[in-house]
Design an enzyme around this catalytic site. Structure first.
Site, PDB file in Angstrom:
ATOM      1  N   ASP A   1     -12.847  51.802  15.758  1.00  0.00           N
ATOM      2  CA  ASP A   1     -12.081  52.004  17.006  1.00  0.00           C
ATOM      3  C   ASP A   1     -12.172  50.504  18.090  1.00  0.00           C
ATOM      4  O   ASP A   1     -13.388  50.309  17.863  1.00  0.00           O
ATOM      5  CB  ASP A   1     -12.368  53.307  17.402  1.00  0.00           C
ATOM      6  CG  ASP A   1     -11.412  53.452  18.934  1.00  0.00           C
ATOM      7  OD1 ASP A   1     -10.481  53.168  19.459  1.00  0.00           O
ATOM      8  OD2 ASP A   1     -11.955  54.405  19.857  1.00  0.00           O
TER       9      ASP A   1
ATOM     10  N   HIS B   1      -6.293  44.273  15.607  1.00  0.00           N
ATOM     11  CA  HIS B   1      -6.096  44.875  13.791  1.00  0.00           C
ATOM     12  C   HIS B   1      -6.547  43.668  12.806  1.00  0.00           C
ATOM     13  O   HIS B   1      -6.734  44.183  12.064  1.00  0.00           O
ATOM     14  CB  HIS B   1      -4.619  45.624  13.773  1.00  0.00           C
ATOM     15  CG  HIS B   1      -4.777  46.955  14.720  1.00  0.00           C
ATOM     16  ND1 HIS B   1      -5.105  47.835  15.382  1.00  0.00           N
ATOM     17  CD2 HIS B   1      -3.447  47.159  15.213  1.00  0.00           C
ATOM     18  CE1 HIS B   1      -4.818  48.500  15.562  1.00  0.00           C
ATOM     19  NE2 HIS B   1      -3.661  47.672  16.503  1.00  0.00           N
TER      20      HIS B   1
ATOM     21  N   LEU C   1     -18.048  51.665  -5.788  1.00  0.00           N
ATOM     22  CA  LEU C   1     -17.575  52.186  -4.477  1.00  0.00           C
ATOM     23  C   LEU C   1     -16.622  52.555  -4.608  1.00  0.00           C
ATOM     24  O   LEU C   1     -15.618  52.352  -5.470  1.00  0.00           O
ATOM     25  CB  LEU C   1     -17.821  50.988  -3.477  1.00  0.00           C
ATOM     26  CG  LEU C   1     -17.561  51.336  -2.020  1.00  0.00           C
ATOM     27  CD1 LEU C   1     -18.422  51.842  -1.441  1.00  0.00           C
ATOM     28  CD2 LEU C   1     -16.708  50.314  -1.643  1.00  0.00           C
TER      29      LEU C   1
END
Ligand code: FPP
Length: 240
Positions: A16, A33, A127
């Site tokens: 956020d 972004h 991962l």
């Protein structure tokens, strides 16, 4: 120093503050972004280095469609840029990518790039990087209820036989989907203290950490601080 033994297995992140980061700098929201995408890449790499097994990021929620067309399409363009330009790196680093959410609603080129990435990384064993896209916790639960309801309707299951495990299995994170354990740690940047429809079922016992920095400023150092905070806590799961 972080303890290797107490490293969370699954870290989930609400990225956020991209918009506010951009505003502070007098830049358009999409610049935020874009910076957020760069921060995300570093966190993917760093999770791998720390030996974290699962990383989940909230990239686009079921509510994010309410934003302007320009912003929505800009986020998806960034997603395409990210998966296309990073595919080789993800493969080299043995990262397996999974999606949480109904990504069929995304633009066609985004679906194509995502599916290419999912296929190319499916057999990787390092991962597991889960990207939540068009994801909402309530929507996920609703879909699970429908799927379980169908089984009841077909006579495969009696209502009283519905266990927590059966519900969990039908979530995006369940064994029929991305197959991810519940997150031990959820991080939300930018100082906002909410879950915003993220992993509602899975967060039942998660530790929550809320760094004040905006997502683009969330560096590997900030990440380690959040993990250190997690490691300093005692988890009791409702016991004593
Ligand atoms: C929240 O910040 C961020 C988002 C809704 C989008 C997250 C996207 C990225 C980190 C970059 C793209 C990466 C992918 C994988 C698509 P906000 O815009 O709500 O910030 P604000 O609360 O300050 O306005």
């Amino acid at each position: 120093m972080l303890s290797k033994e107490r490293m969370p297995g699954h870290v989930a992140v609400i990225m956020d503050g991209n918009g506010r980061w951009a505003k502070e700098k007098g830049l358009p929201r999409l610049a935020g972004h874009n910076a957020g995408m760069k921060a995300m890449k570093k966190i993917v790499d760093h999770s791998d280095k720390l030996g974290i097994k699962y990383l989940t990021v909230y990239a686009f929620s079921t509510e994010n469609w309410k934003r302007s067309m320009d912003e929505v399409s800009g986020i998806f363009k960034l997603l395409v840029t990210y998966v296309n330009s990073d595919l080789k790196g993800l493969i080299d680093n043995n990262v397996k990518v999974k999606i949480l959410g109904d990504y069929s609603a995304l633009p066609k080129d985004a679906i194509k790039s995502l599916e290419k990435t999912l296929t190319a990384t499916a057999d990787n064993t390092g991962l597991q990087f889960n990207i939540a896209l068009n994801y909402g916790g309530r929507d996920e639960l609703r879909k699970a209820v429908i799927a379980v309801g169908e089984k009841v309707k077909r006579g495969e299951l009696a209502p009283e036989e519905i266990t927590e495990e059966i519900i969990a299995e039908h979530l995006y994170t369940g064994s029929l989907g991305a197959d991810v354990p519940d997150p031990e740690l959820i991080i939300r940047t930018s100082g906002e203290l909410r879950l915003s429809n993220f992993l509602l079922w899975q967060s039942a016992y998660s530790e929550l950490v809320f760094p004040e920095v905006m997502w683009p400023d969330f560096t590997p150092e900030e990440y380690e601080k959040a993990i250190a905070d997690y490691q300093s806590r005692e988890r009791r799961f409702g016991g004593r």
